[in-house]
Design an enzyme around this catalytic site. Structure first.
Site, PDB file in Angstrom:
ATOM      1  N   ALA A  12       0.702  -1.198   0.062  1.00  0.00           N
ATOM      2  CA  ALA A  12      -0.037   0.138   0.029  1.00  0.00           C
ATOM      3  C   ALA A  12       0.947   1.197   0.035  1.00  0.00           C
ATOM      4  O   ALA A  12       0.283   2.255  -0.472  1.00  0.00           O
ATOM      5  CB  ALA A  12      -0.967  -0.088   1.287  1.00  0.00           C
ATOM      6  N   SER A  13       2.135   1.187   0.575  1.00  0.00           N
ATOM      7  CA  SER A  13       2.856   2.369   0.609  1.00  0.00           C
ATOM      8  C   SER A  13       4.160   2.279  -0.385  1.00  0.00           C
ATOM      9  O   SER A  13       4.735   3.432  -0.744  1.00  0.00           O
ATOM     10  CB  SER A  13       3.384   2.715   2.086  1.00  0.00           C
ATOM     11  OG  SER A  13       3.924   1.413   2.353  1.00  0.00           O
ATOM     12  N   SER A  14       4.523   1.081  -0.928  1.00  0.00           N
ATOM     13  CA  SER A  14       5.681   1.055  -1.602  1.00  0.00           C
ATOM     14  C   SER A  14       5.798  -0.513  -2.576  1.00  0.00           C
ATOM     15  O   SER A  14       4.794  -1.214  -2.130  1.00  0.00           O
ATOM     16  CB  SER A  14       6.966   1.277  -1.013  1.00  0.00           C
ATOM     17  OG  SER A  14       7.325   0.066  -0.051  1.00  0.00           O
ATOM     18  N   ARG A  16       8.405  -3.038  -4.897  1.00  0.00           N
ATOM     19  CA  ARG A  16      10.158  -3.352  -4.962  1.00  0.00           C
ATOM     20  C   ARG A  16      10.034  -4.354  -5.940  1.00  0.00           C
ATOM     21  O   ARG A  16       9.181  -5.599  -6.032  1.00  0.00           O
ATOM     22  CB  ARG A  16      10.604  -3.750  -3.633  1.00  0.00           C
ATOM     23  CG  ARG A  16      10.336  -4.871  -3.139  1.00  0.00           C
ATOM     24  CD  ARG A  16       9.367  -4.887  -1.814  1.00  0.00           C
ATOM     25  NE  ARG A  16       9.011  -5.736  -1.132  1.00  0.00           N
ATOM     26  CZ  ARG A  16       9.830  -6.203  -0.184  1.00  0.00           C
ATOM     27  NH1 ARG A  16      10.660  -5.694   0.350  1.00  0.00           N
ATOM     28  NH2 ARG A  16       8.995  -7.368   0.417  1.00  0.00           N
ATOM     29  N   HIS A 237      -2.172 -12.685  -3.860  1.00  0.00           N
ATOM     30  CA  HIS A 237      -2.367 -11.999  -2.808  1.00  0.00           C
ATOM     31  C   HIS A 237      -1.114 -11.929  -1.622  1.00  0.00           C
ATOM     32  O   HIS A 237      -0.802 -12.946  -1.335  1.00  0.00           O
ATOM     33  CB  HIS A 237      -3.499 -12.643  -1.700  1.00  0.00           C
ATOM     34  CG  HIS A 237      -4.026 -12.046  -0.550  1.00  0.00           C
ATOM     35  ND1 HIS A 237      -4.855 -12.419   0.459  1.00  0.00           N
ATOM     36  CD2 HIS A 237      -3.737 -10.554   0.070  1.00  0.00           C
ATOM     37  CE1 HIS A 237      -4.948 -11.737   1.636  1.00  0.00           C
ATOM     38  NE2 HIS A 237      -4.447 -10.588   1.195  1.00  0.00           N
ATOM     39  N   ASP A 238      -0.758 -10.588  -1.293  1.00  0.00           N
ATOM     40  CA  ASP A 238       0.605 -10.538  -0.628  1.00  0.00           C
ATOM     41  C   ASP A 238       0.891 -11.572   0.892  1.00  0.00           C
ATOM     42  O   ASP A 238       1.758 -12.082   0.833  1.00  0.00           O
ATOM     43  CB  ASP A 238       1.014  -9.176  -0.317  1.00  0.00           C
ATOM     44  CG  ASP A 238      -0.088  -8.333   0.384  1.00  0.00           C
ATOM     45  OD1 ASP A 238      -1.176  -8.845   0.933  1.00  0.00           O
ATOM     46  OD2 ASP A 238       0.054  -6.984   0.337  1.00  0.00           O
ATOM     47  N   THR A 260       1.366  -3.820   7.064  1.00  0.00           N
ATOM     48  CA  THR A 260       0.503  -2.798   7.141  1.00  0.00           C
ATOM     49  C   THR A 260      -0.653  -3.186   7.954  1.00  0.00           C
ATOM     50  O   THR A 260      -1.228  -2.788   8.815  1.00  0.00           O
ATOM     51  CB  THR A 260       0.161  -2.296   5.554  1.00  0.00           C
ATOM     52  OG1 THR A 260       1.038  -1.821   4.946  1.00  0.00           O
ATOM     53  CG2 THR A 260      -0.972  -1.438   5.802  1.00  0.00           C
ATOM     54  N   ASN A 297      -7.825 -10.873  10.726  1.00  0.00           N
ATOM     55  CA  ASN A 297      -7.234  -9.481  10.077  1.00  0.00           C
ATOM     56  C   ASN A 297      -6.921  -8.571  11.325  1.00  0.00           C
ATOM     57  O   ASN A 297      -8.102  -8.385  12.008  1.00  0.00           O
ATOM     58  CB  ASN A 297      -7.916  -8.758   8.913  1.00  0.00           C
ATOM     59  CG  ASN A 297      -7.825  -9.236   7.683  1.00  0.00           C
ATOM     60  OD1 ASN A 297      -7.504 -10.346   7.631  1.00  0.00           O
ATOM     61  ND2 ASN A 297      -7.790  -8.373   6.745  1.00  0.00           N
ATOM     62  N   GLN A 305       2.944   3.531  11.118  1.00  0.00           N
ATOM     63  CA  GLN A 305       3.174   4.101   9.735  1.00  0.00           C
ATOM     64  C   GLN A 305       2.358   5.293   9.837  1.00  0.00           C
ATOM     65  O   GLN A 305       2.977   6.388   9.239  1.00  0.00           O
ATOM     66  CB  GLN A 305       2.594   3.366   8.691  1.00  0.00           C
ATOM     67  CG  GLN A 305       3.505   2.089   8.471  1.00  0.00           C
ATOM     68  CD  GLN A 305       2.876   1.007   7.378  1.00  0.00           C
ATOM     69  OE1 GLN A 305       1.753   1.171   6.819  1.00  0.00           O
ATOM     70  NE2 GLN A 305       3.230  -0.219   7.422  1.00  0.00           N
TER      71      GLN A 305
END
Length: 467
Positions: A12-14, A16, A237-238, A260, A297, A305
């Site tokens: 969601a923020s980066s 790679r 899905h990560d 996250t 979850n 963050q």
């Protein structure tokens, strides 16, 4: 000569690009490119700039050519539940709206007019989260029905990025299950209920297994990046990829995929879609080789963050963790309260929650972080108790994988509150799991057991005993 595999891991923020190969039986990683990501407000919606994201996917692939390390395959993983719709010409309809957008408010009630909540859980095994795809689709039906009318293809975010790379439209299993529209017994779309809900059933493609090679790079992409390779579906899905990388072949394994979000759970061979599991808000997300990620979850490091961005942007996460460990503030908040999903100001929301419950109000980054870390660990302990009661298993330790494996203070607190030894690592679990699935597809790793043994031997695992 080494065979290289490329994992594109987008959070969601980066995002790679990580190249992986096997060397003397161990997996070796090399991060070659990193880029920012984030939600953007556009016309009253929180969206992902999907065009820019794909541009970064291609930019990172160019680095492979520059390094002279050409991968035999590439696979992309991202977060869950978000999707795009394509028209009859495979053009995207509308924005790629982010799950933290508030368009789904009230959409649960609309869904339950057609399918009762307990029936929905019994037939999908997926916990209720107001941002699940099923509610996002209802928001479109209610607010932008013209988009559903024109839609011919539904693709989750990583499936769309794979389509842009290969020209092949394919829907991967692990991410599909997070829509709350897949039957866990058949592993296929619950087309009867999709139709009842008024969503175009024909736009849902056949579901493909992680490890499926769907094709090669499109000719124009080959020219741009300077090479060709297979496009292989990882667990897109990560969290699905991260769980592949849990370094244990124990029959009863307990993990926290910490980033996250904190996803805490175990693996089941059969989904638990019973009433008690529903009441406890457990979910049965699809895993590699048709295992089920039976988990809950928990809000996760999104909270840290956010407060870092608000009041301590000059400090590293390590520094924040260290300063929090020296605080003695006893306040605790409910880390799973919806108020922490997307507040205008996370710091103020944590302070307000403490004030409302008559607790000490934290001041400054150290105290606010301490409240968050302790609250998360308390939530882990409560979830552990529920898991042991629900599965009838007793777990000896907790594997923490992902970025949160670096959070020493949180790991110490987790061991303290749960009474379990914490085994932290690997930190790059999502990319490692992505690579492992590609290596299994490339027949360099035999199966999941072989992959996990390789991962255990390849990466440092830090132990936090119960004190």
């Amino acid at each position: 000569m080494s065979k290289y595999y490329l994992a594109v891991d987008i959070g969601a923020s980066s995002g790679r690009h990580i190249l992986g190969h096997l060397e003397n039986g161990k997996m070796v990683l090399e991060e070659i490119y990193r880029f920012p990501n984030g939600m953007k407000p556009v016309n009253g919606e929180k969206i992902w700039d999907i065009g820019a994201l794909f541009g970064e996917v291609v930019n990172g692939m160019k680095k492979c050519r520059e390094l002279g390390k050409i991968p035999v395959s590439v696979g992309i993983d991202t977060w869950a539940v978000d999707f795009v719709l394509l028209d009859e010409n495979d053009k995207r309809l509308g924005n790629a709206v982010a799950y933290r957008d508030d368009r789904t408010k009230g959409m649960d009630a609309k869904v339950y007019e057609t399918v009762a909540e307990d029936e929905l859980y019994a037939t999908t095994g997926i916990q209720k989260q107001i941002f699940n795809s099923i509610y996002q689709l209802m928001a479109l039906k209610e607010k932008k029905p013209e988009l559903l009318t024109k839609a011919r293809t539904f693709l989750m975010i990583p499936d769309y990025l794979h389509f842009l790379l290969s020209g092949v439209k394919a829907q991967e299993y692990t991410n599909a299950t997070t829509t709350q529209l897949v039957n866990p017994k058949t592993g296929d779309w619950d087309r009867e209920r999709i139709e009842k809900l008024g969503y175009p059933v024909e736009m849902f493609l056949p579901i493909q297994e992680p490890g499926t090679a769907i094709g090669h790079l499109k000719e124009e992409i080959q020219k741009e990046v300077g090479f060709d390779c297979n496009v292989v579906l990882p667990a897109t899905h990560d969290t699905g990829s991260a769980v592949v990388a849990v370094p244990s072949n124990d029959k009863n394994v307990l993990y926290i995929s910490s980033g996250t979000w904190s996803l805490m759970g175990t693996e089941l061979l059969e989904a638990d879609c019973g009433k008690e599991a529903m009441q406890r808000n457990f979910t049965n997300e699809g895993g590699y080789n048709r295992r089920y990620r039976f988990l809950k979850n928990i809000m996760g490091l999104w909270m840290i963050q956010s407060v870092r961005k608000e009041i301590a942007a000059d400090q590293s996460f390590g520094e924040i963790c260290e300063s929090a460990s020296k605080c003695t503030i006893p306040s605790i908040v409910d880390a799973n309260d919806d108020r922490f999903l997307a507040p205008e100001n996370m710091t103020a929301e944590v302070q307000k929650a403490c004030e409302e419950t008559g607790q000490q109000v934290p001041q400054g980054i150290a105290e606010v972080a301490a409240v968050i870390y302790n609250s998360l660990a308390k939530c882990y302990a409560a979830t552990l108790q529920e898991l042991e009661e629900q599965t009838g298993c007793r777990y000896d330790n907790i594997h923490v994988v992902g970025g949160g494996a670096n959070a020493d203070y949180l790991n110490q607190l987790t061991a303290k509150y749960t009474g379990k030894t914490v085994l932290a690592g690997p930190t790059e679990a999502t990319a490692i799991g992505n690579l492992a699935v590609q290596m299994m597809a490339g027949e360099e790793l035999a199966d999941l057991q072989d992959a996990r043994s390789c991962i255990f031997q390849s990466f440092a695992i830090k132990q936090y005993p119960v004190v």
